[in-house]
Design an enzyme around this catalytic site. Structure first.
Site, PDB file in Angstrom:
ATOM      1  N   GLU A 202     -36.850   9.342  -3.115  1.00  0.00           N
ATOM      2  CA  GLU A 202     -36.293   8.425  -2.119  1.00  0.00           C
ATOM      3  C   GLU A 202     -35.561   7.272  -2.805  1.00  0.00           C
ATOM      4  OE1 GLU A 202     -38.108   5.370   1.281  1.00  0.00           O
ATOM      5  OE2 GLU A 202     -39.408   6.714   0.130  1.00  0.00           O
TER       6      GLU A 202
ATOM      7  N   VAL B 267     -34.609   3.649  -2.933  1.00  0.00           N
ATOM      8  CA  VAL B 267     -35.113   2.375  -2.400  1.00  0.00           C
ATOM      9  C   VAL B 267     -34.060   1.299  -2.655  1.00  0.00           C
ATOM     10  CG1 VAL B 267     -36.951   0.679  -2.491  1.00  0.00           C
ATOM     11  CG2 VAL B 267     -37.460   3.088  -2.896  1.00  0.00           C
TER      12      VAL B 267
ATOM     13  N   GLY C 188     -30.823   2.471 -13.430  1.00  0.00           N
ATOM     14  CA  GLY C 188     -32.020   2.136 -14.193  1.00  0.00           C
ATOM     15  C   GLY C 188     -32.125   2.962 -15.442  1.00  0.00           C
TER      16      GLY C 188
ATOM     17  N   GLY D 281     -35.269   3.708 -18.548  1.00  0.00           N
ATOM     18  CA  GLY D 281     -36.569   3.428 -19.122  1.00  0.00           C
ATOM     19  C   GLY D 281     -36.649   3.903 -20.557  1.00  0.00           C
ATOM     20  N   GLY D 282     -37.876   4.046 -21.055  1.00  0.00           N
ATOM     21  CA  GLY D 282     -38.045   4.465 -22.435  1.00  0.00           C
ATOM     22  C   GLY D 282     -37.532   5.861 -22.688  1.00  0.00           C
TER      23      GLY D 282
ATOM     24  N   ASP E 241     -49.287   0.190 -14.456  1.00  0.00           N
ATOM     25  CA  ASP E 241     -48.180  -0.701 -14.823  1.00  0.00           C
ATOM     26  C   ASP E 241     -47.628  -1.400 -13.584  1.00  0.00           C
ATOM     27  OD1 ASP E 241     -46.487  -1.983 -16.585  1.00  0.00           O
ATOM     28  OD2 ASP E 241     -44.919  -0.453 -16.452  1.00  0.00           O
TER      29      ASP E 241
END
Length: 760
Positions: A167, A169, A95, A97-98, A211
């Protein structure tokens, strides 16, 4: 030569992969127009940005994006797979993000386990980003809930970059999971209730997520059941506390959140005015999308709208209700959505009317004072809907809607009111004068009309009784013909006789029950279920429906409404006379553990009162027939006892009784194999579970092969045993193998054979 438009130049430039060629094309296409050149270049810069104002949080987009070394990605290579960050070995990036990167990491010590590690992008270590990062870690650390990803540890790399470990996921976004697994409405709502409880826990800890959207809710399977995890508290806000000693500065005139899921107060860009009810609005949007497959406002529309128009849409426009949105879909899209929810397209829209519409629209009310006060209150309302109890959500009153309309149209309302008052006054005077003259005449006419109406009702009742008697006699003859032809295996003639009976007397449950029995006997399951559902709707006696195998077939074919109505009648009937109804009719659907325990106790008492048939008892042909029936009765009760013990959680006793039923000499011998697989699985005996499931699969293959080779629509065992076997085999596949078994083409062949036998 005319200069092309700003829009056409922009789209044509996107075709060039090379930056240099793209720049040269733009300069040539603008033909020396400096203003046009500046506008097109600005569009291209916005297009090259990674952030998307509809699909990604605007709050994240407000973060600094300058990275060292070219386009900002070069610094991220510092954390390539295999790199050690503290005691964690990075495996792969999952992942971005910004301002943060998320990796799967292998913890080396003091224990070995897979975790998720989030770290600030190299070059992004501004004071604001560091504060956001620390606030996210602290927000998650404050919470301890099974539906919220947990924080294990936090630290700093050798290059002074903060990270925290949480954790891992292993799930997929909420909507993708629901559609991939084709969860029905009840399963989707039960999963949504757990998400509400997670958000309620966060609110109790003083955390507003800000969000909530499907990509921030990952769902995985745990013990065969969906488990949702709320993640990404990157733009969370604390209530009455500080998540970090560092200062977080939210830029003036900036929106925090994702527009498609953003509350009106978030769109107002007043961060001091945000409270937990903003998350309630986002939960309403989530529920809207879970039910309909789309957000209230189309992302394409929000993407193409200007900034002020986007804010106006969110703050002022009322979205269509979920049922209204579904009723406007084209046939292909509606069919896809219906299949993903295991619904018939014709009932897709009606399934959401009233209660579900009210729940969603209450959560998404523009006036936050009219929304649910807490996420827990919303979860309770959804739970009330699932248990067929009245919900608290109600549509706004007529007075409330009128007051809002009046505030928007003061001048029009004032003028219309004056005109209406004048008209009403004149009308009232005229009506009063006419009323006195008309009243006396009406009283006489009413008395005369009542006498005529009574005479007409009596005549109509007499004629209807005569017609009904004729239809009943005709139906009796047709039913007798259907039974005779069925006994002689003249299937087309039998089916035609039953079909004529349904046309002659469609409100007589017996004609539907008998035609359903014929269809079931031939293996036409869907047709049989439709006939049985009609019989239940008309009012088929519960004991007759249960003895005919109606519950099992309704459950197997997905006739949910008729099955639930029948089960309710079954429970009510069983309370008055527990032994008057065969317990086997309760095998079809879900049964509570206390009810299953009571059922197991009843069957065990029955087994104790009889003894197992013994060959020494057989001396004459009549004895052999009695022994055969006794063995069948004994085998059935062993099977029912094993099933009941399994549902009650008494797994060892279930294993014993199910094994005994497989050894008994009855027509359904072997159909206990899938239940044995489930029982072994729940006792932790994986080897036994796999072995029993393979035995179940072997029995299924044998029965299907025999039926296909003999061109039959049903196998060699009784059809009720066959239906139960298919249901339990599917359940065992999900429990033991972790997936629903694929559709077997042999079942389709059997259906064709069944249809051919009816058509002749």
């Amino acid at each position: 030569m005319a200069v092309a438009s700003e829009k056409s130049i922009f789209f044509d430039a996107l075709e060039f992969e090379s930056t240099a060629k793209r720049a040269a094309y733009v300069e040539h296409a603008c033909g020396g127009d400096v203003q046009l050149l500046t506008a097109v270049r600005a569009l291209l810069r916005e297009n090259d940005r990674e952030e998307n104002p509809v699909d990604n949080p605007v709050g994240a987009a407000m973060m600094p994006t300058a990275l060292p070394a070219g386009d900002g990605r070069a610094g991220a290579t510092r954390f390539a797979p295999g790199t050690l960050v503290g005691p964690y070995k990075l495996m792969e990036r999952i992942g971005e993000g910004g301002f943060g990167l998320v990796f799967v990491a292998q913890q080396q010590a003091p224990v070995r386990r897979r975790v998720a590690l989030k770290i600030i992008k190299p070059g992004m270590e501004s004071r604001e980003v560091l504060a956001r990062f620390e606030a996210e870690r602290q927000a998650i650390a404050l919470m301890d809930h099974p539906n919220i990803a947990r924080v294990f540890e936090a630290g700093v790399t050798e290059t002074a970059q903060p990270y925290f470990v949480m954790e891992l996921v292993r799930g997929v976004p909420l909507i993708e999971f629901c559609d991939h697994h084709q969860l029905n409405m009840s399963e989707r709502l039960e999963l949504f209730v757990t998400i509400c409880h997670a958000v309620q826990h966060a609110h109790q800890k003083g955390i507003i997520h800000r969000d909530l959207k499907p990509s921030n809710i990952l769902v995985t399977l745990q013990d065969g059941r969906p488990l949702a995890k709320v993640i990404d508290f990157g733009v969370a806000k604390a209530i009455g506390q500080s998540l970090t000693v560092k200062t977080i500065y939210t830029r003036f005139a900036s929106m925090v959140g994702t527009p498609a899921y953003m509350s009106p107060e978030q769109a107002a860009m007043s961060t001091d005015d945000i409270d937990t009810r903003s998350d309630i609005y986002s939960l309403g949007v989530l529920l809207y999308e879970v039910l309909t497959g789309a957000t209230p406002f189309a992302p394409d529309r929000l993407q193409s709208a200007g900034f002020d128009e986007l804010r106006r849409i969110i703050r002022e426009e009322d979205p269509p209700r979920p049922s209204t949105r579904l009723s406007t879909l084209n046939n292909e899209l509606a069919s896809t959505i219906a299949v993903n929810r295991r619904l018939d397209p014709a009932t897709l829209s009606s399934a959401m009317k009233r209660d579900l519409d009210w729940i969603v629209m209450k959560a998404m009310d523009k006036d936050r004072n009219r929304r649910y006060s807490t996420a827990g209150a919303m979860a309770e309302d959804v739970s009330r809907f699932l248990s067929d109890q009245p919900v608290d959500a109600r549509p706004p009153s007529t007075l409330y809607r009128f007051s809002k309309f009046a505030r928007r149209n003061k001048v029009v309302i004032s003028t219309a009111s004056l005109v209406a008052c004048a008209l009403m006054l004149g009308t009232a005077v005229s009506v009063w004068q006419a009323h006195a003259a008309i009243q006396e005449r009406d009283e006489k006419e009413v008395a005369l009309e009542e006498a005529r109406a009574a005479e007409q009702v009596a005549n109509a009742a007499r004629l209807e009784l005569e017609r009904f008697n004729d239809r009943l006699n005709s139906t009796t003859v047709l039913l007798a013909s259907g039974r005779a032809n069925a006994d002689a295996q003249r299937w087309p003639e039998a089916y035609q006789a039953y079909t004529k009976a349904t046309d002659v007397l469609p409100k007589y449950f017996l004609v539907w029950l008998e035609r359903g029995g014929l269809n079931a006997k031939l293996g036409r399951w869907n047709a049989a279920a439709a006939d049985y559902a009609q019989a239940v709707e008309i009012g088929c006696p519960i004991e007759q429906a249960e003895l005919s195998g109606v519950p099992q077939l309704l459950f197997f074919a997905g006739e949910t409404a008729a099955y639930e109505k029948l089960c309710e009648e079954l429970r009510r009937f069983g309370k008055n006379d527990p032994m008057a109804v065969m317990v086997r009719g309760q095998l079809a659907g879900e049964t509570t553990a206390p009810a299953a325990a009571e059922l197991a106790d009843r069957v065990e008492r029955m087994l104790a009162a009889i003894r197992r048939p013994d060959d020494s008892d057989v001396t004459h042909e009549s004895d052999r027939r009695r022994r055969k029936y006794a063995e069948m009765f004994y085998g059935v009760n062993l099977y029912v006892a094993g099933w009941a013990h399994l549902r009650a959680g008494n797994h060892q006793r279930a294993l014993q009784r199910l094994e005994e039923s497989n050894q008994a000499n009855w027509l359904g011998r072997g159909i206990a194999d899938p239940l044995l697989a489930i029982a072994h699985h729940r006792t932790g005996n994986a080897e036994g579970a796999v072995r029993s499931f393979e035995q179940s699969q072997a029995l299924l293959d044998r029965l299907l092969d025999e039926s296909v080779s003999q061109a039959k629509g049903v196998p060699s065992i009784p059809w009720i045993d066959w239906i139960e076997f298919l249901l339990h085999h599917r359940e065992a596949s999900i429990v033991v193998k972790g997936h629903t078994p694929a559709n077997d083409p042999r079942l389709r062949q059997m259906e064709r054979f069944a249809d051919e036998r009816v058509s002749g």
